[in-house]
Design an enzyme around this catalytic site. Structure first.
Site, PDB file in Angstrom:
ATOM      1  N   GLY A  27      32.520 -34.521   2.894  1.00  0.00           N
ATOM      2  CA  GLY A  27      32.283 -33.314   3.804  1.00  0.00           C
ATOM      3  C   GLY A  27      32.076 -33.973   5.210  1.00  0.00           C
ATOM      4  O   GLY A  27      31.597 -34.889   5.612  1.00  0.00           O
ATOM      5  N   THR A  28      32.425 -32.929   6.087  1.00  0.00           N
ATOM      6  CA  THR A  28      32.578 -33.283   7.396  1.00  0.00           C
ATOM      7  C   THR A  28      31.427 -32.569   8.516  1.00  0.00           C
ATOM      8  O   THR A  28      31.557 -32.420   9.518  1.00  0.00           O
ATOM      9  CB  THR A  28      34.004 -33.130   8.162  1.00  0.00           C
ATOM     10  N   ASP A  52      36.810 -32.604   3.284  1.00  0.00           N
ATOM     11  CA  ASP A  52      36.728 -31.327   3.470  1.00  0.00           C
ATOM     12  C   ASP A  52      36.421 -31.024   4.706  1.00  0.00           C
ATOM     13  O   ASP A  52      35.244 -31.547   5.214  1.00  0.00           O
ATOM     14  CB  ASP A  52      35.422 -30.916   2.325  1.00  0.00           C
ATOM     15  N   TYR A  57      33.242 -26.068  12.107  1.00  0.00           N
ATOM     16  CA  TYR A  57      32.447 -27.283  12.455  1.00  0.00           C
ATOM     17  C   TYR A  57      33.143 -27.727  13.859  1.00  0.00           C
ATOM     18  O   TYR A  57      32.373 -28.760  14.452  1.00  0.00           O
ATOM     19  CB  TYR A  57      32.478 -28.260  11.773  1.00  0.00           C
ATOM     20  N   LYS A  86      38.894 -24.512   6.008  1.00  0.00           N
ATOM     21  CA  LYS A  86      38.803 -23.074   5.724  1.00  0.00           C
ATOM     22  C   LYS A  86      38.862 -22.382   6.800  1.00  0.00           C
ATOM     23  O   LYS A  86      38.502 -22.469   8.098  1.00  0.00           O
ATOM     24  CB  LYS A  86      37.072 -23.286   5.317  1.00  0.00           C
ATOM     25  N   HIS A 119      35.923 -19.493   3.978  1.00  0.00           N
ATOM     26  CA  HIS A 119      34.718 -20.025   3.971  1.00  0.00           C
ATOM     27  C   HIS A 119      33.603 -19.312   3.476  1.00  0.00           C
ATOM     28  O   HIS A 119      32.590 -19.625   2.786  1.00  0.00           O
ATOM     29  CB  HIS A 119      34.598 -20.647   5.744  1.00  0.00           C
ATOM     30  N   ARG A 269      26.458 -46.119   3.499  1.00  0.00           N
ATOM     31  CA  ARG A 269      26.061 -45.162   2.579  1.00  0.00           C
ATOM     32  C   ARG A 269      27.459 -44.578   1.892  1.00  0.00           C
ATOM     33  O   ARG A 269      27.600 -43.964   0.730  1.00  0.00           O
ATOM     34  CB  ARG A 269      25.666 -43.778   3.539  1.00  0.00           C
TER      35      ARG A 269
HETATM   36  N1  LIG Z   1      30.927 -24.040   2.243  1.00  0.00           N
HETATM   37  C1  LIG Z   1      29.881 -24.384   2.919  1.00  0.00           C
HETATM   38  O1  LIG Z   1      29.315 -23.021   3.451  1.00  0.00           O
HETATM   39  C2  LIG Z   1      29.251 -25.356   3.215  1.00  0.00           C
HETATM   40  C3  LIG Z   1      27.837 -25.474   3.589  1.00  0.00           C
HETATM   41  C4  LIG Z   1      27.194 -26.742   3.604  1.00  0.00           C
HETATM   42  C5  LIG Z   1      27.981 -27.767   3.586  1.00  0.00           C
HETATM   43  N2  LIG Z   1      29.378 -27.833   3.186  1.00  0.00           N
HETATM   44  C6  LIG Z   1      30.194 -28.968   2.934  1.00  0.00           C
HETATM   45  O2  LIG Z   1      29.575 -29.817   2.041  1.00  0.00           O
HETATM   46  C7  LIG Z   1      29.408 -31.068   2.626  1.00  0.00           C
HETATM   47  C8  LIG Z   1      28.325 -31.910   1.723  1.00  0.00           C
HETATM   48  O3  LIG Z   1      27.100 -31.053   2.129  1.00  0.00           O
HETATM   49  P1  LIG Z   1      25.952 -31.831   2.775  1.00  0.00           P
HETATM   50  O4  LIG Z   1      26.327 -32.652   4.003  1.00  0.00           O
HETATM   51  O5  LIG Z   1      24.685 -31.074   2.691  1.00  0.00           O
HETATM   52  O6  LIG Z   1      25.853 -33.191   1.612  1.00  0.00           O
HETATM   53  P2  LIG Z   1      24.391 -33.896   0.949  1.00  0.00           P
HETATM   54  O7  LIG Z   1      25.426 -35.200   0.485  1.00  0.00           O
HETATM   55  O8  LIG Z   1      23.877 -33.243  -0.151  1.00  0.00           O
HETATM   56  O9  LIG Z   1      23.545 -34.149   2.009  1.00  0.00           O
HETATM   57  C9  LIG Z   1      24.206 -34.988   3.137  1.00  0.00           C
HETATM   58  C10 LIG Z   1      22.733 -35.664   3.473  1.00  0.00           C
HETATM   59  O10 LIG Z   1      22.208 -36.608   2.856  1.00  0.00           O
HETATM   60  C11 LIG Z   1      21.922 -37.615   3.321  1.00  0.00           C
HETATM   61  N3  LIG Z   1      22.451 -38.944   2.551  1.00  0.00           N
HETATM   62  C12 LIG Z   1      23.736 -39.088   2.281  1.00  0.00           C
HETATM   63  N4  LIG Z   1      23.873 -40.140   1.343  1.00  0.00           N
HETATM   64  C13 LIG Z   1      22.834 -40.438   0.941  1.00  0.00           C
HETATM   65  C14 LIG Z   1      22.097 -41.643   0.407  1.00  0.00           C
HETATM   66  N5  LIG Z   1      23.057 -42.349  -0.336  1.00  0.00           N
HETATM   67  N6  LIG Z   1      20.929 -41.592   0.130  1.00  0.00           N
HETATM   68  C15 LIG Z   1      20.070 -40.946   0.970  1.00  0.00           C
HETATM   69  N7  LIG Z   1      20.439 -39.743   1.721  1.00  0.00           N
HETATM   70  C16 LIG Z   1      21.750 -39.699   1.893  1.00  0.00           C
HETATM   71  C17 LIG Z   1      22.631 -37.801   4.621  1.00  0.00           C
HETATM   72  O11 LIG Z   1      21.644 -38.269   5.503  1.00  0.00           O
HETATM   73  P3  LIG Z   1      22.076 -39.045   6.965  1.00  0.00           P
HETATM   74  O12 LIG Z   1      22.689 -38.076   7.766  1.00  0.00           O
HETATM   75  O13 LIG Z   1      20.998 -39.777   7.343  1.00  0.00           O
HETATM   76  O14 LIG Z   1      23.076 -40.031   6.335  1.00  0.00           O
HETATM   77  C18 LIG Z   1      22.672 -36.138   4.843  1.00  0.00           C
HETATM   78  O15 LIG Z   1      21.715 -35.653   5.587  1.00  0.00           O
HETATM   79  C19 LIG Z   1      29.426 -30.780   4.032  1.00  0.00           C
HETATM   80  O16 LIG Z   1      29.786 -31.878   4.779  1.00  0.00           O
HETATM   81  C20 LIG Z   1      30.276 -29.625   4.202  1.00  0.00           C
HETATM   82  O17 LIG Z   1      31.718 -30.185   4.117  1.00  0.00           O
HETATM   83  C21 LIG Z   1      29.802 -26.599   2.803  1.00  0.00           C
END
Ligand SMILES: NC(=O)c1ccc[n+]([C@@H]2O[C@H](COP(=O)([O-])OP(=O)(O)OC[C@H]3O[C@@H](n4cnc5c(N)ncnc54)[C@H](OP(=O)(O)O)[C@@H]3O)[C@@H](O)[C@H]2O)c1
Length: 312
Positions: A27-28, A52, A57, A86, A119, A269
């Site tokens: 995800g971006t 994605d 964004y 999206k 979205h 990561r």
């Molecule tokens: N449809 C929607 O409305 C919507 C909403 C939100 C997100 N999304 C999509 O979903 C994607 C994923 O969501 P998300 O970014 O919340 O995903 P997530 O993977 O649950 O959370 C990402 C966070 O987890 C941390 N992280 C990543 N890998 C880690 C690891 N191995 N150990 C510990 N912490 C780790 C990262 O920290 P660091 O930054 O410190 O690396 C980042 O802050 C987004 O990029 C986006 O594309 C969609």
């Protein structure tokens, strides 16, 4: 149904088009342009083949450029990656859908998209302002368009060929059902928040029954602590199986039949989050029994992004 028992290369078939979605998606949600570029390259190098984006964004250009450079450097063909973006809320009017899609394609530098999602189900005032507000700061919604109107325009995109598949995001089962019933082209994918604190089991069962891919975002609970990454059950399983808590949460998501999106910002990561494998059955069931319930992203209530990545 997930093809292959190796989670790293597993894919799920889509119910229309010919595409298969790699279950591990990158995800971006990264506010910084330079980090978007390096993280996208890092994810590609680690093995991620599913990317994605959304127009919201404002970093599709960086993602597209990073992919082009990365694909060329590694000798990977465009057909070997899966790219989603999206439609934002301010483009729900049917006449705005195709121009928004073409603008995203142009920013990404691609000739087709594997998947295009609405979205959120909320239509905002149409226009180029992504966050339209009145003078009191209230969101300006658009009552002149229904979600089905927008879906019909999404179906036309599939007819025209440069959009391989369509779906929805941030949607509840109650909102999805009437679209599913009325759709000429059924949603291929539903992207929603999901982790052990928000398993969305009813929606997942519906998706499995109808052949819709359930794509979990925030599988690590957006990285918020305390949260699933620090849950005692997850920590205990991680220690027992010799994996990190993140790897355990990602494995759990795949094991229950969902695809997922995660956002590793560094190459290390990315390698960690890609290196996942099935959990022993009893560990999987222990996580299923976690009773904490928490939604972390409020976007489903208003259509306003409820979570901005830290550092934004
Ligand atoms: N449809 C929607 O409305 C919507 C909403 C939100 C997100 N999304 C999509 O979903 C994607 C994923 O969501 P998300 O970014 O919340 O995903 P997530 O993977 O649950 O959370 C990402 C966070 O987890 C941390 N992280 C990543 N890998 C880690 C690891 N191995 N150990 C510990 N912490 C780790 C990262 O920290 P660091 O930054 O410190 O690396 C980042 O802050 C987004 O990029 C986006 O594309 C969609």
């Amino acid at each position: 149904m997930i093809e292959s028992s190796d989670f790293r290369t597993a894919r799920m078939p889509l119910n229309h088009g010919t595409g298969h979605m790699p279950v591990l998606g990158f995800g971006t949600l990264i506010p910084d342009a330079a980090v978007t570029t390096s993280a996208t390259r890092g994810a590609l190098e680690a093995g991620f083949r599913h990317f994605d984006c959304p127009e919201r964004y404002r970093n599709e250009r960086e993602v597209g450029e990073a992919l082009q450079v990365g694909l060329a450097a590694a000798g990977i063909a465009r057909e070997d990656i899966f790219v989603t973006t999206k439609l934002w809320n301010s483009n729900h009017r049917p006449e705005r859908v195709e121009p928004a899609f073409e603008a995203s394609l142009d920013r990404l530098g691609l000739s087709y998209l594997d998947l295009y999602l609405i979205h959120t189900p909320f239509a905002f005032q149409p226009g180029d302002e992504q966050d339209p507000r009145d003078q009191n700061g209230n969101v300006l919604y658009d009552n002149g368009v229904t979600l089905l109107d927008t879906w019909r325009a999404m179906e036309s995109l599939v007819d025209h060929g440069s959009c391989r598949a369509i779906g929805l995001s941030d949607i509840s089962l109650n909102e999805l059902f009437p679209i599913y019933e009325a759709a000429r082209i059924k949603p291929a994918v539903v992207q929603v928040e999901s982790h052990p604190y928000l398993p969305e089991t009813e929606l997942l069962e519906f998706c499995k029954e109808k052949g819709i891919v359930f794509l979990a975002f925030a599988p690590l609970g957006h990285g918020i602590k305390p949260g699933p990454l620090e849950d005692p059950v997850v920590l205990a399983v991680a220690a027992r199986v010799g994996k990190t808590p993140a790897q355990v949460l990602l494995a759990w998501a795949v094991q229950r039949g969902t695809a997922l999106l995660t956002t590793p910002r560094t190459a290390a990561r990315a390698r960690e989050n890609f290196d996942i494998s099935a959990l022993p059955e009893e560990a999987f069931n222990e996580i299923n029994r976690i009773e904490t319930r928490q939604r972390l992203n409020e976007v489903v209530k208003t259509g306003v992004p409820g979570f901005i990545a830290h550092g934004a």
